[in-house]
Scaffold this motif. Structure first.
Motif, PDB file in Angstrom:
ATOM      1  N   ASN A  54      39.599  47.716  40.475  1.00 15.81           N
ATOM      2  CA  ASN A  54      38.540  47.605  39.474  1.00 15.81           C
ATOM      3  C   ASN A  54      38.845  46.511  38.458  1.00 15.81           C
ATOM      4  O   ASN A  54      37.951  45.790  38.023  1.00 15.81           O
ATOM      5  N   ALA A  55      40.100  46.385  38.070  1.00 18.55           N
ATOM      6  CA  ALA A  55      40.470  45.358  37.096  1.00 18.55           C
ATOM      7  C   ALA A  55      40.274  43.951  37.654  1.00 18.55           C
ATOM      8  O   ALA A  55      39.744  43.069  36.967  1.00 18.55           O
ATOM      9  N   ILE A  56      40.671  43.735  38.881  1.00 19.55           N
ATOM     10  CA  ILE A  56      40.526  42.415  39.492  1.00 19.55           C
ATOM     11  C   ILE A  56      39.060  42.061  39.683  1.00 19.55           C
ATOM     12  O   ILE A  56      38.629  40.949  39.405  1.00 19.55           O
ATOM     13  N   CYS A  57      38.254  43.002  40.161  1.00 15.77           N
ATOM     14  CA  CYS A  57      36.829  42.729  40.363  1.00 15.77           C
ATOM     15  C   CYS A  57      36.116  42.509  39.035  1.00 15.77           C
ATOM     16  O   CYS A  57      35.186  41.711  38.955  1.00 15.77           O
ATOM     17  N   ALA A  58      36.510  43.213  38.010  1.00 13.65           N
ATOM     18  CA  ALA A  58      35.907  42.996  36.693  1.00 13.65           C
ATOM     19  C   ALA A  58      36.297  41.620  36.149  1.00 13.65           C
ATOM     20  O   ALA A  58      35.472  40.938  35.538  1.00 13.65           O
ATOM     21  N   ALA A  59      37.516  41.209  36.376  1.00  7.31           N
ATOM     22  CA  ALA A  59      37.949  39.895  35.912  1.00  7.31           C
ATOM     23  C   ALA A  59      37.270  38.771  36.683  1.00  7.31           C
ATOM     24  O   ALA A  59      36.969  37.718  36.127  1.00  7.31           O
ATOM     25  N   MET A  60      37.008  39.008  37.967  1.00  8.92           N
ATOM     26  CA  MET A  60      36.356  37.991  38.791  1.00  8.92           C
ATOM     27  C   MET A  60      34.836  38.048  38.678  1.00  8.92           C
ATOM     28  O   MET A  60      34.153  37.172  39.197  1.00  8.92           O
ATOM     29  N   LYS A  61      34.311  39.092  38.049  1.00  8.85           N
ATOM     30  CA  LYS A  61      32.870  39.281  37.871  1.00  8.85           C
ATOM     31  C   LYS A  61      32.133  39.240  39.207  1.00  8.85           C
ATOM     32  O   LYS A  61      31.213  38.448  39.404  1.00  8.85           O
ATOM     33  N   GLN A  62      32.555  40.107  40.111  1.00 10.23           N
ATOM     34  CA  GLN A  62      31.917  40.183  41.414  1.00 10.23           C
ATOM     35  C   GLN A  62      30.757  41.173  41.367  1.00 10.23           C
ATOM     36  O   GLN A  62      30.970  42.374  41.275  1.00 10.23           O
ATOM     37  N   GLY A 121      39.349  50.170  46.403  1.00  9.92           N
ATOM     38  CA  GLY A 121      40.644  50.141  45.724  1.00  9.92           C
ATOM     39  C   GLY A 121      41.547  51.277  46.164  1.00  9.92           C
ATOM     40  O   GLY A 121      42.755  51.099  46.335  1.00  9.92           O
ATOM     41  N   ALA A 122      40.959  52.468  46.373  1.00  6.95           N
ATOM     42  CA  ALA A 122      41.749  53.602  46.859  1.00  6.95           C
ATOM     43  C   ALA A 122      42.277  53.346  48.263  1.00  6.95           C
ATOM     44  O   ALA A 122      43.449  53.617  48.564  1.00  6.95           O
ATOM     45  N   VAL A 123      41.433  52.804  49.119  1.00  7.58           N
ATOM     46  CA  VAL A 123      41.876  52.478  50.487  1.00  7.58           C
ATOM     47  C   VAL A 123      42.939  51.391  50.450  1.00  7.58           C
ATOM     48  O   VAL A 123      43.937  51.453  51.176  1.00  7.58           O
ATOM     49  N   GLY A 124      42.744  50.388  49.596  1.00 12.74           N
ATOM     50  CA  GLY A 124      43.740  49.325  49.464  1.00 12.74           C
ATOM     51  C   GLY A 124      45.071  49.848  48.955  1.00 12.74           C
ATOM     52  O   GLY A 124      46.131  49.404  49.388  1.00 12.74           O
ATOM     53  N   GLY A 183      49.041  49.177  43.659  1.00 16.11           N
ATOM     54  CA  GLY A 183      48.334  48.178  42.858  1.00 16.11           C
ATOM     55  C   GLY A 183      48.118  46.877  43.609  1.00 16.11           C
ATOM     56  O   GLY A 183      47.030  46.306  43.568  1.00 16.11           O
ATOM     57  N   PHE A 184      49.136  46.419  44.301  1.00 10.33           N
ATOM     58  CA  PHE A 184      48.981  45.187  45.075  1.00 10.33           C
ATOM     59  C   PHE A 184      47.973  45.371  46.198  1.00 10.33           C
ATOM     60  O   PHE A 184      47.169  44.487  46.472  1.00 10.33           O
ATOM     61  N   GLY A 185      48.020  46.508  46.864  1.00 11.36           N
ATOM     62  CA  GLY A 185      47.061  46.759  47.943  1.00 11.36           C
ATOM     63  C   GLY A 185      45.629  46.784  47.443  1.00 11.36           C
ATOM     64  O   GLY A 185      44.737  46.182  48.039  1.00 11.36           O
ATOM     65  N   GLY A 186      45.393  47.475  46.340  1.00  7.44           N
ATOM     66  CA  GLY A 186      44.051  47.516  45.774  1.00  7.44           C
ATOM     67  C   GLY A 186      43.609  46.178  45.230  1.00  7.44           C
ATOM     68  O   GLY A 186      42.449  45.788  45.361  1.00  7.44           O
ATOM     69  N   ALA A 187      44.529  45.448  44.615  1.00  3.05           N
ATOM     70  CA  ALA A 187      44.199  44.150  44.037  1.00  3.05           C
ATOM     71  C   ALA A 187      43.950  43.089  45.101  1.00  3.05           C
ATOM     72  O   ALA A 187      43.279  42.097  44.835  1.00  3.05           O
ATOM     73  N   ILE A 188      44.466  43.275  46.291  1.00  3.70           N
ATOM     74  CA  ILE A 188      44.243  42.310  47.359  1.00  3.70           C
ATOM     75  C   ILE A 188      42.991  42.659  48.162  1.00  3.70           C
ATOM     76  O   ILE A 188      42.176  41.797  48.460  1.00  3.70           O
ATOM     77  N   LEU A 189      42.821  43.926  48.505  1.00  2.35           N
ATOM     78  CA  LEU A 189      41.723  44.308  49.390  1.00  2.35           C
ATOM     79  C   LEU A 189      40.367  44.272  48.695  1.00  2.35           C
ATOM     80  O   LEU A 189      39.374  43.852  49.292  1.00  2.35           O
ATOM     81  N   THR A 190      40.287  44.683  47.450  1.00  3.58           N
ATOM     82  CA  THR A 190      38.996  44.779  46.778  1.00  3.58           C
ATOM     83  C   THR A 190      38.311  43.417  46.617  1.00  3.58           C
ATOM     84  O   THR A 190      37.124  43.306  46.932  1.00  3.58           O
TER      85      THR A 190
END
Length: 91
Positions: free
Chosen positions: A18-26, A38-41, A69-76
């Motif tokens: 959620n943090a990465i997607c919010a920062a990237m404004k997707q 994010g949970a799956v990641g 965290g890395f998994g969620g931040a990469i997959l999302t």
């Protein structure tokens, strides 16, 4: 992997995704889909770490936070980019 490790990885993946997607404004992913991906990641990040490194090397709650965290931040963001690309080509 025990249940506590899995829960920590899921929560870390949700927060990081959620943090990465919010920062990237997707805009392609809604809040619920970012949370699910994010949970799956987080689970996949923890699974990859435990399959490659093994349980005997490094373990603990902090490692679960990092791997989830890395998994969620990469997959999302990857799923968000693919979804955004598919939405653009559909019209």
């Amino acid at each position: 992997m025990d249940y506590a490790s899995i829960a920590i990885e899921i929560v870390a993946g949700i927060i990081a995704g959620n943090a990465i997607c919010a920062a990237m404004k997707q805009p392609a992913l809604s809040t619920w889909s970012r949370t699910a991906v994010g949970a799956v990641g987080g689970l996949l990040g923890g699974l990859v770490f435990h399959l490659t490194a093994g349980d005997s090397t490094v373990s603990g709650a902090l490692v679960d936070v990092y791997t989830g965290g890395f998994g969620g931040a990469i997959l999302t963001p990857i799923v968000g980019a693919l979804t955004g690309g598919m939405l653009r080509h559909r019209h």
